[in-house]
Design a protein around this motif. Structure first.
Motif, PDB file in Angstrom:
ATOM      1  N   UNK A  88       6.390   9.245  -3.603  1.00 34.38           N
ATOM      2  CA  UNK A  88       5.564  10.106  -2.755  1.00 34.38           C
ATOM      3  C   UNK A  88       4.152   9.550  -2.585  1.00 34.38           C
ATOM      4  N   UNK A  89       3.623   8.845  -3.565  1.00 30.59           N
ATOM      5  CA  UNK A  89       2.255   8.318  -3.480  1.00 30.59           C
ATOM      6  C   UNK A  89       2.184   6.995  -2.719  1.00 30.59           C
ATOM      7  N   UNK A  90       3.299   6.295  -2.566  1.00 29.99           N
ATOM      8  CA  UNK A  90       3.324   4.941  -2.012  1.00 29.99           C
ATOM      9  C   UNK A  90       2.624   4.846  -0.656  1.00 29.99           C
ATOM     10  N   UNK A  91       2.802   5.825   0.203  1.00 30.58           N
ATOM     11  CA  UNK A  91       2.224   5.774   1.548  1.00 30.58           C
ATOM     12  C   UNK A  91       0.692   5.760   1.533  1.00 30.58           C
ATOM     13  N   UNK A  92       0.085   6.282   0.479  1.00 26.13           N
ATOM     14  CA  UNK A  92      -1.380   6.373   0.414  1.00 26.13           C
ATOM     15  C   UNK A  92      -2.020   5.256  -0.410  1.00 26.13           C
ATOM     16  N   UNK A  93      -1.208   4.407  -1.039  1.00 25.28           N
ATOM     17  CA  UNK A  93      -1.736   3.385  -1.943  1.00 25.28           C
ATOM     18  C   UNK A  93      -2.021   2.073  -1.220  1.00 25.28           C
ATOM     19  N   UNK A  94      -3.109   1.391  -1.587  1.00 30.18           N
ATOM     20  CA  UNK A  94      -3.346   0.055  -1.020  1.00 30.18           C
ATOM     21  C   UNK A  94      -2.137  -0.839  -1.298  1.00 30.18           C
ATOM     22  N   UNK A  95      -1.816  -1.682  -0.324  1.00 24.86           N
ATOM     23  CA  UNK A  95      -0.598  -2.471  -0.429  1.00 24.86           C
ATOM     24  C   UNK A  95      -0.890  -3.922  -0.041  1.00 24.86           C
ATOM     25  N   UNK A  96      -0.511  -4.842  -0.911  1.00 27.75           N
ATOM     26  CA  UNK A  96      -0.730  -6.270  -0.636  1.00 27.75           C
ATOM     27  C   UNK A  96      -0.040  -6.725   0.645  1.00 27.75           C
ATOM     28  N   UNK A  97       1.109  -6.136   0.930  1.00 25.29           N
ATOM     29  CA  UNK A  97       1.847  -6.518   2.138  1.00 25.29           C
ATOM     30  C   UNK A  97       1.040  -6.244   3.410  1.00 25.29           C
ATOM     31  N   UNK A  98       0.077  -5.345   3.302  1.00 31.00           N
ATOM     32  CA  UNK A  98      -0.755  -4.975   4.451  1.00 31.00           C
ATOM     33  C   UNK A  98      -2.220  -5.330   4.209  1.00 31.00           C
ATOM     34  N   UNK A  99      -2.452  -6.423   3.487  1.00 31.31           N
ATOM     35  CA  UNK A  99      -3.788  -6.924   3.183  1.00 31.31           C
ATOM     36  C   UNK A  99      -4.667  -5.865   2.511  1.00 31.31           C
ATOM     37  N   UNK A 100      -4.051  -5.094   1.609  1.00 31.34           N
ATOM     38  CA  UNK A 100      -4.792  -4.114   0.829  1.00 31.34           C
ATOM     39  C   UNK A 100      -4.996  -2.766   1.499  1.00 31.34           C
ATOM     40  N   UNK A 101      -4.464  -2.620   2.694  1.00 26.92           N
ATOM     41  CA  UNK A 101      -4.559  -1.351   3.417  1.00 26.92           C
ATOM     42  C   UNK A 101      -3.346  -0.504   3.053  1.00 26.92           C
ATOM     43  N   UNK A 102      -3.520   0.797   2.963  1.00 26.40           N
ATOM     44  CA  UNK A 102      -2.380   1.668   2.671  1.00 26.40           C
ATOM     45  C   UNK A 102      -1.447   1.720   3.883  1.00 26.40           C
ATOM     46  N   UNK A 103      -0.168   2.013   3.657  1.00 23.46           N
ATOM     47  CA  UNK A 103       0.756   2.142   4.786  1.00 23.46           C
ATOM     48  C   UNK A 103       0.294   3.186   5.819  1.00 23.46           C
ATOM     49  N   UNK A 104      -0.248   4.303   5.349  1.00 19.85           N
ATOM     50  CA  UNK A 104      -0.732   5.330   6.279  1.00 19.85           C
ATOM     51  C   UNK A 104      -1.856   4.770   7.145  1.00 19.85           C
ATOM     52  N   UNK A 105      -2.779   4.042   6.531  1.00 18.88           N
ATOM     53  CA  UNK A 105      -3.878   3.464   7.302  1.00 18.88           C
ATOM     54  C   UNK A 105      -3.374   2.374   8.247  1.00 18.88           C
ATOM     55  N   UNK A 106      -2.374   1.619   7.818  1.00 22.73           N
ATOM     56  CA  UNK A 106      -1.780   0.599   8.679  1.00 22.73           C
ATOM     57  C   UNK A 106      -1.206   1.260   9.935  1.00 22.73           C
ATOM     58  N   UNK A 107      -0.512   2.363   9.750  1.00 23.71           N
ATOM     59  CA  UNK A 107       0.072   3.077  10.884  1.00 23.71           C
ATOM     60  C   UNK A 107      -1.028   3.663  11.763  1.00 23.71           C
ATOM     61  N   UNK A 108      -2.070   4.195  11.134  1.00 26.32           N
ATOM     62  CA  UNK A 108      -3.190   4.758  11.887  1.00 26.32           C
ATOM     63  C   UNK A 108      -3.848   3.675  12.752  1.00 26.32           C
ATOM     64  N   UNK A 109      -3.991   2.483  12.200  1.00 27.65           N
ATOM     65  CA  UNK A 109      -4.639   1.387  12.921  1.00 27.65           C
ATOM     66  C   UNK A 109      -3.741   0.745  13.975  1.00 27.65           C
ATOM     67  N   UNK A 110      -2.450   0.638  13.676  1.00 26.92           N
ATOM     68  CA  UNK A 110      -1.537  -0.122  14.539  1.00 26.92           C
ATOM     69  C   UNK A 110      -0.577   0.733  15.375  1.00 26.92           C
ATOM     70  N   UNK A 111      -0.537   2.031  15.140  1.00 28.29           N
ATOM     71  CA  UNK A 111       0.363   2.901  15.902  1.00 28.29           C
ATOM     72  C   UNK A 111       1.825   2.580  15.620  1.00 28.29           C
ATOM     73  N   UNK A 112       2.618   2.524  16.685  1.00 28.54           N
ATOM     74  CA  UNK A 112       4.058   2.279  16.527  1.00 28.54           C
ATOM     75  C   UNK A 112       4.326   0.943  15.846  1.00 28.54           C
ATOM     76  N   UNK A 113       3.536  -0.058  16.156  1.00 25.97           N
ATOM     77  CA  UNK A 113       3.721  -1.355  15.504  1.00 25.97           C
ATOM     78  C   UNK A 113       3.546  -1.202  13.996  1.00 25.97           C
TER      79      UNK A 113
END
Length: 128
Positions: A88-113
């Motif tokens: 449940x916490x994974x979506x909010x955690x910084x992630x190396x796969x996204x250059x330290x950005x959380x998955x939620x923030x990645x989606x916020x920044x990139x939209x559908x991509x």
């Protein structure tokens, strides 16, 4: 070639409720929830309506987003079957796969991509 029929209103109501429950589990802010659904940050009423049982819009974008988000949830439950808190916490955690950005923030920044990138990252983890 088989055609895919759009979900009926009852199914879209269930999907909306599932998403609201999922967002609660992920402990997302209202702004994050709206972003994941591709809605305006001012459209708080949509979330309230979904929580009250209103059907998710019969809109290809919303339905695709819902499908991806539910797929992400399934992947997280499969990857972390014995650690629901981590799933449940994974979506909010910084992630190396996204250059330290959380998955939620990645989606916020990139939209559908961003949604596709998050799902693909989890798919790779599941199959390796």
């Amino acid at each position: 070639m088989a055609s895919i029929t759009a979900p009926n209103e009852t199914d879209r109501t269930r999907i909306g409720k599932m998403l609201m429950t999922l967002f609660d589990h992920w402990d997302l802010t209202t702004s994050q929830q709206l972003s994941l659904l591709g809605l305006s940050k001012d459209n708080r009423s949509a979330l309230s309506n979904y929580r009250k049982g209103r059907a998710l819009a019969n809109d290809r974008d919303k339905l695709e987003r819902a499908g991806i988000l539910l797929s992400v949830h399934k992947s997280l439950r499969l990857l972390f079957p014995h650690n629901r808190a981590l799933a449940y916490a994974w979506m909010r955690q910084p992630n190396r796969a996204f250059q330290g950005v959380s998955p939620v923030d990645m989606i916020d920044q990139q939209g559908m991509i961003g949604l596709y990138l998050v799902r693909a990252s989890l798919d790779r983890q599941r199959w390796h």
